[in-house]
Design a protein around this motif. Structure first.
Motif, PDB file in Angstrom:
ATOM      1  N   ALA A   1       0.825  -1.210   0.000  1.00  0.00           N
ATOM      2  CA  ALA A   1       0.000   0.000   0.000  1.00  0.00           C
ATOM      3  C   ALA A   1       0.859   1.260   0.000  1.00  0.00           C
ATOM      4  O   ALA A   1       0.503   2.273  -0.612  1.00  0.00           O
ATOM      5  N   THR A   2       2.011   1.215   0.665  1.00  0.00           N
ATOM      6  CA  THR A   2       2.874   2.409   0.712  1.00  0.00           C
ATOM      7  C   THR A   2       3.491   2.727  -0.652  1.00  0.00           C
ATOM      8  O   THR A   2       3.970   3.840  -0.859  1.00  0.00           O
ATOM      9  N   GLN A   3       3.474   1.777  -1.544  1.00  0.00           N
ATOM     10  CA  GLN A   3       4.053   2.006  -2.873  1.00  0.00           C
ATOM     11  C   GLN A   3       3.085   2.726  -3.803  1.00  0.00           C
ATOM     12  O   GLN A   3       3.496   3.297  -4.817  1.00  0.00           O
ATOM     13  N   THR A   4       1.790   2.723  -3.448  1.00  0.00           N
ATOM     14  CA  THR A   4       0.788   3.288  -4.363  1.00  0.00           C
ATOM     15  C   THR A   4      -0.169   4.277  -3.715  1.00  0.00           C
ATOM     16  O   THR A   4      -0.909   4.964  -4.402  1.00  0.00           O
ATOM     17  N   ARG A   5      -0.173   4.347  -2.374  1.00  0.00           N
ATOM     18  CA  ARG A   5      -1.180   5.174  -1.690  1.00  0.00           C
ATOM     19  C   ARG A   5      -0.513   6.183  -0.760  1.00  0.00           C
ATOM     20  O   ARG A   5       0.575   5.943  -0.234  1.00  0.00           O
ATOM     21  N   ASN A   6      -1.216   7.302  -0.532  1.00  0.00           N
ATOM     22  CA  ASN A   6      -0.725   8.340   0.372  1.00  0.00           C
ATOM     23  C   ASN A   6      -1.286   8.208   1.785  1.00  0.00           C
ATOM     24  O   ASN A   6      -0.587   8.518   2.751  1.00  0.00           O
ATOM     25  N   PHE A   7      -2.546   7.818   1.898  1.00  0.00           N
ATOM     26  CA  PHE A   7      -3.223   7.761   3.203  1.00  0.00           C
ATOM     27  C   PHE A   7      -3.689   6.318   3.419  1.00  0.00           C
ATOM     28  O   PHE A   7      -4.513   5.811   2.669  1.00  0.00           O
ATOM     29  N   ILE A   8      -3.148   5.682   4.462  1.00  0.00           N
ATOM     30  CA  ILE A   8      -3.471   4.272   4.732  1.00  0.00           C
ATOM     31  C   ILE A   8      -4.044   4.168   6.144  1.00  0.00           C
ATOM     32  O   ILE A   8      -3.294   4.168   7.126  1.00  0.00           O
TER      33      ILE A   8
ATOM     34  N   CYS B   1       3.890  11.795  -4.103  1.00  0.00           N
ATOM     35  CA  CYS B   1       4.331  10.419  -3.882  1.00  0.00           C
ATOM     36  C   CYS B   1       5.479  10.319  -2.888  1.00  0.00           C
ATOM     37  O   CYS B   1       5.938   9.218  -2.588  1.00  0.00           O
ATOM     38  N   ASP B   2       5.975  11.472  -2.418  1.00  0.00           N
ATOM     39  CA  ASP B   2       7.104  11.433  -1.497  1.00  0.00           C
ATOM     40  C   ASP B   2       6.670  11.374  -0.048  1.00  0.00           C
ATOM     41  O   ASP B   2       7.498  11.452   0.852  1.00  0.00           O
ATOM     42  N   ARG B   3       5.382  11.252   0.219  1.00  0.00           N
ATOM     43  CA  ARG B   3       4.885  11.223   1.595  1.00  0.00           C
ATOM     44  C   ARG B   3       3.733  10.228   1.734  1.00  0.00           C
ATOM     45  O   ARG B   3       2.877  10.129   0.855  1.00  0.00           O
TER      46      ARG B   3
END
Length: 847
Positions: A86-93, A227-229
């Motif tokens: 998820a961290t590779q494609t999403r900003n808010f998890i 995408c940097d955060r």
């Protein structure tokens, strides 16, 4: 005996927490603003090998796993991989799970080390607390500032929090600066225990503003520049209902990751693999025995980890035995036994102090389970802190320091709250006090926020209650709370002295009347009358301004709030009408801004107590009924439809001095006994025979305690039912279509609202006073102090001034299409139910 320090010990440095795993891992993981400190002392009962004494405990007890515990963290590999992807494609998890399901451990001991191995990541951590903007600022300032000492960092965090809160600086600009300083790195922002925005942040405006900036900075559909955060927020699943009430946040939660319970194989890994790492074995059958004792609920993981920690202390060399497992009380009993044993070693005086400490560390739930609360040393007092540190040594609480270098303490884990009988008993005995104290703290916080505005001090019954609490439980109130109550008392006494001085002046003036010339007396009387009028006018204008200054409770946006009832403990019950036959029953906690929905039904009338509620439910013409609910076992339970089902729409519910319930329907009134389940008397025919209109409709009832009378507003006049004589003693204003009714605070006047916009004041039945305020139906009448009255029509609110003896409209700052209901909270805040939601006055409208 050995002592193993597994702490994240940062001393006075608030910049970062550096995890140095030593020989077990090769990497050093830095998590900025990550406060976590605990020490585990391992004391084997008997060892066959001296080297066994130095084995670290691989289990975490009630503490979560951190980055330095990654090699001992098992059972969540599937979810770690899901989070990583998820961290590779999403900003808010959003990561949701039950209390004790291991949310923090999955992120800190699972995701963080995995991202560290990937490289080029920065990690920073915060918990929202009562001031989420400041908590966020503390996590971000060290990432874009350099060479600042501790004081400068605190100052910078305060400045950033203020700028974020008022919108001067977009959060995206802060991350742009961080990226400029670290151009090759991504940032993982960990928002741990995110439910604190509901349990500790009482201001819903701050909460929604905070959510808005997070949602804007970490959007669902990210662009290349975003995408940097990445934001990972861990939150208890039982607060999902709260979150869904704010639509923008609810939309994000459609793509949440839910941490479910572990299966048999995963639990086996949790139990056996950490010991295997250190070549320690379980006696044959012990692992299966422990598995049998672990219920299939994620919330039991802390109990399991604690039992394993206690079992580790009792190991025989490198063997964990059945006898030791039995001795610690097994999974379900280990924590309670540990707490009971430590509590039992205190003296009687110390036990009382321990009780007082623990009830301050629990946030009483309203519709949810109790949660832990972070308290400061200033709140608990210097004399309690030595005992706090002793409780921390015994693993019952966790002490720490916040960014302002204040020492803090909290319960070691919420599992202790739900599993220690002694603590549950303390909370049950002190629940009303703690709920009152949290309301007091909210009022105190508003007072400080508004530069100690005297208008926000306690008054009336609220102040009287606070004085009583100060007298009975002074030692359990902080210095700040006592100061707030004493300032309120001081203002009240000052105002009382002023009134006494005026009375004394009147007395002195009466003596002077006999001496002074009539001209001077006349001048004095005119001046006194003018002063009185000026005071009333000032009060009147202040009331109008406070009423006009209402704001929408965002969680109720676009709901049609048709009924509002406020209980003696200041809980708000209201109904939302979706259609003629559909709606919701809603409970609203003003202090925590928590909303909970209960029944899917169109509610036409509400009467509630702390433990009981009666509802008029309307489904269709031939299926209206009365419903009773009661609070049992920390939840509301609703009975079957009560006997009173007469195909009549219930319009109002009121109780008399004997605690009997009067039920007014469109077609009549009946009296139910105190249990609300047996009809004692019906006065339908008496009402119908009192007027000319054969189609009698009853709209609202009130009970007159002073005269033991029941007043009934109908479409054919005002009915007065004498409870003592059990008959209608008077029916007047015949042929008048009455819709609302109230009695003033002094029981001097009856006020009734007409369908044609007229309001009638009745004292002498022969000469009722009439006021025309509108051309629309007067739907609601609410009494205030000193003779002031509030009224509402479809679109307007009016206020009556007893000095000017006239009604005046209030210009609301919001355009409202339909006002259905109004009411006043026990601490004086105005509630307005409209077709657009619930509106709330910012300041109490106390007089």
């Amino acid at each position: 005996m050995t002592e193993e320090n597994r702490s994240v010990d940062i001393g006075r440095d608030v910049t970062k927490s550096v995890i140095i795993p030593g020989n077990r891992n090769t990497a050093t993981i830095t998590i900025t603003n990550y406060y976590y400190r605990e020490q585990t002392t391992v004391v084997p009962v008997e060892s066959t090998d001296a080297a066994d004494d130095n084995l670290p405990c691989p289990y975490r007890g009630l503490f979560h796993f951190g980055p330095d515990d990654a090699e001992f963290f098992f059972g969540r590999e599937v979810f770690i991989e899901e989070l990583f992807k998820a961290t590779q494609t999403r900003n808010f998890i959003p990561l949701l799970g039950a209390s004790g399901s291991g949310k923090s451990s999955v992120v800190l001991a699972g995701l963080v080390p995995k991202l560290q191995n990937q490289g080029n990541w920065l990690f920073t951590h915060f918990r929202p607390g009562s001031d989420p903007f400041h908590a966020l600022a503390l996590a971000l300032v060290p990432l874009y500032t350099k060479n600042l000492d501790d004081t400068d960092k605190i100052i910078q965090a305060r400045k950033l929090a203020k700028s974020l809160g008022n919108g001067e600086i977009p959060l995206a600009d802060v991350f742009a600066q961080i990226h400029q300083n670290n151009s090759t790195h991504k940032v993982l922002l960990i928002a741990d225990q995110f439910e604190e925005i509901y349990t500790l942040c009482a201001d819903h405006k701050i909460r929604h503003s905070f959510l808005d900036i997070l949602l804007a900075t970490f959007p669902s559909s990210s662009t290349q520049s975003q995408c940097d955060r990445v934001l990972v927020a861990t939150m208890r699943a039982d607060f999902l209902a709260n979150a869904l009430l704010y639509r923008p946040f609810g939309d994000v939660l459609k793509n949440d990751i839910k941490l479910s319970s572990m299966n048999h194989d995963e639990l086996t890994s949790v139990i056996s693999k950490p010991a295997e790492k250190l070549q320690v074995t379980f006696e044959s059958g012990l692992v299966e025995r422990i598995l049998d004792d672990v219920e299939d609920e994620p919330g039991n993981l802390p109990l399991l980890e604690f039992a394993l920690t206690q079992l580790w202390k009792q190991r025989q060399g490198k063997l964990l035995t059945h006898a030791a497992y039995q001795a610690i009380g097994k999974v379900q009993g280990a924590l309670a036994r540990h707490a009971d044993w430590n509590y039992g070693n205190y003296s009687a005086i110390e036990k009382e102090r321990v009780r007082r400490i623990f009830i301050q560390l629990v946030q009483p739930g309203e519709g949810t389970l109790d949660t832990r609360r972070l308290a400061t040393k200033a709140e608990l007092g210097e004399t309690s802190w030595d005992l706090v540190k002793h409780l921390a040594d015994n693993r019952l609480v966790v002490t720490n320091q916040n960014a302002a270098n204040q020492e803090t303490v909290e319960v070691v884990h919420e599992a202790l709250i739900s599993n220690w009988d002694e603590l549950r008993r303390w909370m049950n005995e002190n629940r009303s006090f703690r709920a009152w104290q949290e309301r007091l703290r909210l009022d105190m916080k508003r007072w400080h926020k508004m530069q100690q505005d005297k208008e926000l001090l306690l008054r009336g019954k609220v102040l009287a209650e606070a004085e009583e609490k100060l007298k009975l439980r002074r030692d359990e109130l902080s210095d700040g709370e006592k100061e707030f109550i004493q300032a309120s008392v001081k203002l009240r006494d000052k105002e009382q002295k002023r009134r006494n001085f005026i009375r004394l002046g009147l007395i002195s003036g009466s003596i002077l009347i006999a001496i002074l010339t009539p001209f001077i007396v006349k001048q004095w009387q005119q001046a006194e009358e003018k002063n009185s009028q000026d005071r009333y006018r000032a009060t009147f204008e202040r009331l109008k301004n406070k009423i006009a200054d209402v704001s929408l409770v965002d969680k109720t946006k676009d709901w049609s709030i048709t009924n509002i009832f406020v209980t003696d403990d200041n809980k708000i019950w209201m109904s939302h009408r979706k259609s003629t036959e559909e709606g919701l029953l809603i409970a609203y906690d003003l202090k925590s801004d928590a909303i909970k929905t209960y029944l899917d039904a169109n509610i036409t009338a509400i009467f509630a107590r702390k433990k009981d509620i009666w509802l008029g439910v309307y489904k269709k013409k031939d299926n209206s009924y009365l419903l009773h609910g009661s609070f049992k076992g920390n939840r509301w339970q609703f009975d079957d439809e009560l006997e009173y089902t007469r195909s009549k729409q219930i319009m109002s519910l009121v109780k008399d001095s004997q605690d009997n319930l009067w039920v007014a329907t469109l077609n009549g009134v009946c009296l139910l006994n105190s249990q609300g389940c047996e009809i004692v008397k019906e006065i339908n025919s008496a009402c119908q025979s009192s007027g000319k209109n054969s189609q009698i409709h009853l709209y609202q009832t009130i009970f007159d305690m002073k005269r033991n009378l029941l007043w009934i507003a109908t479409n054919n006049g005002l009915v007065r039912w004498n409870l003592k004589k059990e008959k209608i003693s008077r029916c007047f204003l015949s042929s008048k279509y009455l819709y609302s009714i109230t009695i003033d605070k002094n029981n001097s006047f009856i006020w009734v609202g007409h369908k044609d916009g007229e309001i009638t004041r009745i004292k002498n039945e022969k000469n009722p006073e009439k006021f025309f305020v509108s051309t629309e139906n007067v739907r609601n009448l609410i009494p205030l102090a000193n003779g002031f009255i509030l009224a509402s029509t479809r679109k307007e609110i009016f206020i009556y001034s007893p000095e000017q003896k006239q009604w005046s409209g209030v210009n609301l700052t919001h355009e409202i299409n339909e006002i259905y209901s109004i009411n006043i909270t026990r601490d004086g805040h105005l509630l307005i139910g409209t077709d657009k939601g619930l509106y709330l006055s910012q300041k109490p409208i106390q007089i």
